[in-house]
Design an enzyme around this catalytic site. Structure first.
Site, short mmCIF file in Angstrom:
data_model
loop_
_atom_site.label_atom_id
_atom_site.label_comp_id
_atom_site.label_asym_id
_atom_site.label_seq_id
_atom_site.Cartn_x
_atom_site.Cartn_y
_atom_site.Cartn_z
N THR A 84 7.81 41.95 20.18
CA THR A 84 8.60 42.48 19.07
C THR A 84 10.09 42.31 19.36
O THR A 84 10.55 42.64 20.45
CB THR A 84 8.31 43.98 18.85
OG1 THR A 84 6.93 44.16 18.57
CG2 THR A 84 9.12 44.53 17.69
N THR A 85 10.82 41.81 18.38
CA THR A 85 12.27 41.70 18.52
C THR A 85 12.87 43.07 18.81
O THR A 85 12.52 44.07 18.17
CB THR A 85 12.89 41.13 17.23
OG1 THR A 85 12.38 39.81 17.03
CG2 THR A 85 14.41 41.07 17.33
N HIS B 142 8.79 65.16 15.91
CA HIS B 142 9.39 66.15 15.02
C HIS B 142 10.02 67.30 15.80
O HIS B 142 10.31 68.36 15.22
CB HIS B 142 8.36 66.68 14.03
CG HIS B 142 7.97 65.66 13.00
ND1 HIS B 142 8.71 65.43 11.86
CD2 HIS B 142 6.92 64.79 12.97
CE1 HIS B 142 8.13 64.47 11.16
NE2 HIS B 142 7.05 64.06 11.81
N THR C 265 -1.65 61.48 2.73
CA THR C 265 -0.83 62.09 3.77
C THR C 265 -1.35 63.48 4.12
O THR C 265 -1.33 63.89 5.29
CB THR C 265 0.63 62.17 3.31
OG1 THR C 265 1.08 60.86 2.93
CG2 THR C 265 1.53 62.70 4.41
N THR D 258 11.00 59.89 18.85
CA THR D 258 11.63 58.97 17.91
C THR D 258 13.13 59.16 17.91
O THR D 258 13.64 60.23 18.24
CB THR D 258 11.09 59.20 16.48
OG1 THR D 258 11.64 58.22 15.60
CG2 THR D 258 11.45 60.58 15.96
N SER E 171 -8.55 63.23 20.90
CA SER E 171 -7.48 63.20 19.91
C SER E 171 -7.55 64.42 18.98
O SER E 171 -8.61 64.72 18.42
CB SER E 171 -7.60 61.92 19.07
OG SER E 171 -6.62 61.86 18.06
N LYS F 269 14.61 60.52 13.48
CA LYS F 269 14.57 61.80 12.79
C LYS F 269 15.80 62.63 13.20
O LYS F 269 16.87 62.41 12.68
CB LYS F 269 13.24 62.49 13.05
CG LYS F 269 12.07 61.72 12.41
CD LYS F 269 10.75 62.39 12.61
CE LYS F 269 9.65 61.73 11.79
NZ LYS F 269 9.39 60.32 12.11
N SER G 255 3.78 67.46 11.42
CA SER G 255 4.82 67.23 10.42
C SER G 255 4.53 67.79 9.05
O SER G 255 5.46 68.06 8.29
CB SER G 255 5.09 65.73 10.30
OG SER G 255 3.94 65.04 9.84
#
Length: 407
Positions: free
Chosen positions: A276-277, A216, A362, A244, A136, A247, A188
């Site tokens: 998950t719904t 991103h 962050t 995603t 990672s 964004k 990001s």
């Protein structure tokens, strides 16, 4: 234990360190983004948003809004539950086809957010592949870190974008041991871009899978918005591309694109998908419209790059320190949490400019910043106002500037 006292003490410590976060009450104006209405302290003011991740303003695009309205009128509001129990709506099927095509992969799988897609995909892959080692990048997003932690697989962290260190770790492992290299394309907070080609080369050499977070970058890079890997002709060398819809595509949701068998594997084993719904059909319809539009249209990406270059040039002329990078993210460095929040507060109160301060955790302590994200819907007047306000504040606060000769 007095629980309320504990919670209060923890929050007070955040305030003392300058890291307590206050959410601005904003109401975006349909068709007028980046303009918004800010409410607070019994007052309201017009503001311009300069830190949104709706990078291209697609959350206001007529095609997206029309698709969402049409879906609501046709099928109603919710999805009815999980896809496992309530069935998959046709809008989800269509969106997954668009996403698979976007990344030139056999299949795609939709999740409720980018966070969930990283957590579920990485957590499931690393936990269910026997003896899997995850490598990672040191600056990977919290969602990737949490997914890896959840897997309980062995994880080795390699220095950020340092392919020599990555190879050192890979070379120390048996060639036949399952390995998964997890990294991002555009990071990001600093806006730097990963050496994707070199990482893929190491994956080939040491028999590793690659997992690339493009959240991103999707919509913003490549001829059809497929991200940095598409821009560099490397999508076929990536095992899993994660993205995603919240964004550049302006809606909400996350996804992975990969081989049909890998997507089926996650569909069948990832608890973050199974239990998950599902996203509302209207959201899936709006996202699909956004993806389709940005596959065909390049004008938003071109205008976006122009605006980013203009803001960078104006910051340079004013001597406002910002981190250079090859992406659209402009970190204006402050280096102090209290000053960073103060600058944000004054920009909002006195200048009608909303830029949320980015503080610890962050970013590391001492690297606090104002993260500016220009968009194609910011006008020249907006840029003039932003630079003028920053120049005023830099003078008032006696903050360091960068001489032109040093830029």
């Amino acid at each position: 234990m007095d629980y309320a006292d504990f919670f209060t003490a923890q929050l007070d410590a955040l305030r003392d360190d300058g890291n307590y976060r206050i959410f601005a009450d904003l109401e975006r104006r349909r068709g007028a983004f980046p303009k918004a209405l800010n409410r607070g302290d019994g007052t309201q003011r017009d503001v311009t948003i300069w830190c949104s991740n709706d990078y291209l303003g697609m959350g206001q695009h007529p095609d997206v809004l029309a698709a969402m309205h049409a879906a609501i009128d046709k099928v109603g509001a919710g999805a009815g539950g999980t896809r496992n129990i309530s069935g998959t709506t046709h809008h989800h099927v269509l969106l997954e086809r668009e996403l698979a095509d976007l990344h030139d992969k056999e299949a795609a799988l939709l999740f409720t957010s980018g966070y969930v897609s990283n957590w579920a995909a990485l957590g499931t892959l690393a936990s269910r592949i026997p003896d899997c080692l995850v490598l990672s990048d040191a600056l990977n997003h919290a969602s990737m870190i949490e997914g890896i932690r959840h897997s309980r697989a062995q994880c080795q962290v390699w220095r950020h974008n340092d392919v020599a260190h990555l190879e050192q770790l890979l070379a120390a492992q048996p060639l036949d041991r399952p390995k998964l290299i997890a990294f991002e394309s555009v990071y990001s907070m600093d806006g730097d871009i990963a050496p994707i080609k070199e990482i893929c080369g190491l994956a080939d050499k040491y028999n590793a899978m690659t997992y690339l977070d493009e959240v991103h970058a999707v919509g913003l890079y490549g001829p059809t918005g497929g991200g940095v890997a598409q821009e560099r002709g490397l999508m076929d060398r990536i095992t899993v591309i994660e993205g995603t819809l919240g964004k550049a595509y302006g809606v909400v949701g996350g996804y992975i694109a990969a081989s049909a068998v890998l997507c089926d594997f996650l569909r069948s084993f990832a608890s973050g998908f199974i239990f998950t719904t599902a996203l509302p059909p209207s959201v899936a319809a709006g996202a699909a419209a956004s993806v389709r539009h940005l596959k065909q249209s390049t004008s938003e990406r071109a205008a976006h790059q122009t605006r980013v270059a203009q803001v960078r040039a104006r910051l340079d002329s004013a001597g406002i320190p910002h981190t250079p990078n090859d992406s659209h993210i402009i970190p204006v460095m402050v280096g102090d949490p209290v000053k960073c929040k103060y600058l944000s507060d004054i920009l909002l109160r006195d200048h009608g400019i909303y830029i949320q301060p980015i503080n610890y955790p962050t970013v590391p302590k001492g690297t606090e910043r104002l993260r500016i994200t220009p968009s194609p819907v910011h006008s020249q007047a907006d840029i003039d106002h932003l630079i003028g306000a920053l120049e005023t504040l830099w003078a008032q606060c006696e903050l360091a500037r960068i001489p032109m000769a040093a830029q």
